[in-house]
Design a protein around this motif. Structure first.
Motif, PDB file in Angstrom:
ATOM      1  N   TRP A  46      48.923  42.175  55.970  1.00  0.00           N
ATOM      2  CA  TRP A  46      49.769  41.057  56.371  1.00  0.00           C
ATOM      3  C   TRP A  46      48.940  39.888  56.868  1.00  0.00           C
ATOM      4  O   TRP A  46      49.299  38.713  56.663  1.00  0.00           O
ATOM      5  CB  TRP A  46      50.762  41.500  57.438  1.00  0.00           C
ATOM      6  CG  TRP A  46      51.922  42.237  56.851  1.00  0.00           C
ATOM      7  CD1 TRP A  46      52.118  43.593  56.813  1.00  0.00           C
ATOM      8  CD2 TRP A  46      53.052  41.657  56.182  1.00  0.00           C
ATOM      9  NE1 TRP A  46      53.290  43.882  56.171  1.00  0.00           N
ATOM     10  CE2 TRP A  46      53.884  42.727  55.769  1.00  0.00           C
ATOM     11  CE3 TRP A  46      53.426  40.356  55.895  1.00  0.00           C
ATOM     12  CZ2 TRP A  46      55.078  42.515  55.081  1.00  0.00           C
ATOM     13  CZ3 TRP A  46      54.613  40.136  55.214  1.00  0.00           C
ATOM     14  CH2 TRP A  46      55.430  41.212  54.814  1.00  0.00           C
ATOM     15  N   GLY A  47      47.823  40.168  57.532  1.00  0.00           N
ATOM     16  CA  GLY A  47      46.954  39.085  57.977  1.00  0.00           C
ATOM     17  C   GLY A  47      46.388  38.294  56.814  1.00  0.00           C
ATOM     18  O   GLY A  47      46.397  37.055  56.822  1.00  0.00           O
ATOM     19  N   LEU A  48      45.914  38.996  55.786  1.00  0.00           N
ATOM     20  CA  LEU A  48      45.387  38.315  54.603  1.00  0.00           C
ATOM     21  C   LEU A  48      46.489  37.553  53.874  1.00  0.00           C
ATOM     22  O   LEU A  48      46.257  36.451  53.354  1.00  0.00           O
ATOM     23  CB  LEU A  48      44.732  39.330  53.663  1.00  0.00           C
ATOM     24  CG  LEU A  48      43.422  39.944  54.156  1.00  0.00           C
ATOM     25  CD1 LEU A  48      42.955  41.033  53.192  1.00  0.00           C
ATOM     26  CD2 LEU A  48      42.349  38.870  54.302  1.00  0.00           C
ATOM     27  N   ALA A  49      47.699  38.148  53.827  1.00  0.00           N
ATOM     28  CA  ALA A  49      48.815  37.479  53.140  1.00  0.00           C
ATOM     29  C   ALA A  49      49.164  36.163  53.821  1.00  0.00           C
ATOM     30  O   ALA A  49      49.327  35.128  53.151  1.00  0.00           O
ATOM     31  CB  ALA A  49      50.030  38.399  53.103  1.00  0.00           C
ATOM     32  N   GLY A 195      49.068  33.015  62.675  1.00  0.00           N
ATOM     33  CA  GLY A 195      49.774  34.187  62.160  1.00  0.00           C
ATOM     34  C   GLY A 195      48.844  35.183  61.495  1.00  0.00           C
ATOM     35  O   GLY A 195      48.737  36.348  61.907  1.00  0.00           O
ATOM     36  N   GLY A 196      48.146  34.728  60.464  1.00  0.00           N
ATOM     37  CA  GLY A 196      47.232  35.632  59.765  1.00  0.00           C
ATOM     38  C   GLY A 196      46.097  36.102  60.652  1.00  0.00           C
ATOM     39  O   GLY A 196      45.721  37.282  60.639  1.00  0.00           O
ATOM     40  N   GLY A 197      45.547  35.177  61.452  1.00  0.00           N
ATOM     41  CA  GLY A 197      44.460  35.568  62.346  1.00  0.00           C
ATOM     42  C   GLY A 197      44.903  36.575  63.388  1.00  0.00           C
ATOM     43  O   GLY A 197      44.131  37.456  63.779  1.00  0.00           O
ATOM     44  N   GLY A 198      46.142  36.467  63.863  1.00  0.00           N
ATOM     45  CA  GLY A 198      46.641  37.436  64.832  1.00  0.00           C
ATOM     46  C   GLY A 198      46.688  38.841  64.263  1.00  0.00           C
ATOM     47  O   GLY A 198      46.275  39.807  64.919  1.00  0.00           O
ATOM     48  N   PHE A 199      47.189  38.977  63.038  1.00  0.00           N
ATOM     49  CA  PHE A 199      47.229  40.292  62.393  1.00  0.00           C
ATOM     50  C   PHE A 199      45.822  40.838  62.158  1.00  0.00           C
ATOM     51  O   PHE A 199      45.561  42.035  62.367  1.00  0.00           O
ATOM     52  CB  PHE A 199      47.982  40.199  61.062  1.00  0.00           C
ATOM     53  CG  PHE A 199      49.465  40.344  61.200  1.00  0.00           C
ATOM     54  CD1 PHE A 199      50.047  41.583  61.412  1.00  0.00           C
ATOM     55  CD2 PHE A 199      50.293  39.240  61.106  1.00  0.00           C
ATOM     56  CE1 PHE A 199      51.416  41.722  61.536  1.00  0.00           C
ATOM     57  CE2 PHE A 199      51.667  39.361  61.228  1.00  0.00           C
ATOM     58  CZ  PHE A 199      52.234  40.608  61.444  1.00  0.00           C
TER      59      PHE A 199
END
Length: 217
Positions: A46-49, A195-199
């Motif tokens: 999900w982070g990469l997405a 968002g992505g960095g948090g995941f």
């Protein structure tokens, strides 16, 4: 003098509390790895997405303005779709042959994501059909998508008493709110990194924890 000589059974003499505790912890870790979701994988996916999807939208708006917006939108859609597919396949593999509340809850969480994103798509299409400005349509799509992810994460984490996932959901919602305040096109950058960095940060933290636990074992 043997265990029999001092009146204690042999099996009592061989009992080692430390070894028993280590065995219990090792069996618990094995059960978790086989029966619990691999959150490192799911967070990374999900982070990469989010990092890729929102990053493409930001680059199209701020840097590559000659690229048609539909291409960046398609990249965002495919990134989210890939994350959903990986999550669904992982959940199916994990719960194959299992029955009970846990398996049912996992399936319901997956359907909650699907239903949420479907409503987001309908909402964005309704805004576009109603004549809303294109930047507003894309901002609504981006913000509502992250809203679904953050809320489902927090609700499912509250049910399972998962503090890390609950905190991650709160972080996602905070990044979403900040992106909406910033506005276009920099909202995409905030959603991508926040968002992505948090995941990805959560995936890295779990990896470090797993490595530390393995060294202690």
């Amino acid at each position: 003098m043997t265990a029999e000589d001092d009146g204690r059974p042999a099996e009592d003499a061989l009992f080692d509390p430390a070894a028993s505790r280590e065995l219990i912890e090792r069996q618990r870790d094995t059960a978790e790895s086989e029966l619990a979701p691999d959150w490192r994988l799911l967070y990374a996916v999900w982070g990469l997405a989010l990092l890729t999807g929102y990053g493409c939208l930001y680059l199209q708006r701020a840097v590559l303005s000659g690229v048609h917006p539909a291409i960046a939108g398609a990249a965002m859609f495919l990134a989210l779709l890939a994350a959903l597919v990986v999550t669904t396949r992982h959940d199916i593999r994990l719960n194959r042959g299992l029955r009970g509340p846990s398996a049912l809850a996992g399936a319901r969480i997956g359907w909650a994501y699907v239903a949420g994103f479907a409503v987001v798509g309908v909402c964005a299409w309704s805004l576009y059909r109603g004549g809303a400005p294109e930047p507003l349509v894309w901002l609504a799509f981006a913000g509502l998508s992250l809203l679904v992810i953050g809320l489902v994460s927090m609700v499912s984490a509250a049910w399972e008493h998962e503090r890390l996932r609950f905190g991650l959901g709160g972080w996602i919602l905070a990044a979403d709110a900040l992106g909406l305040v910033v506005g276009m096109p920099h909202a995409y950058l905030v959603l991508s990194i926040g968002g992505g960095g948090g995941f990805l940060a959560a995936a890295a933290l779990l990896t470090v924890r797993r490595a530390a636990r393995a060294r202690r074992a």
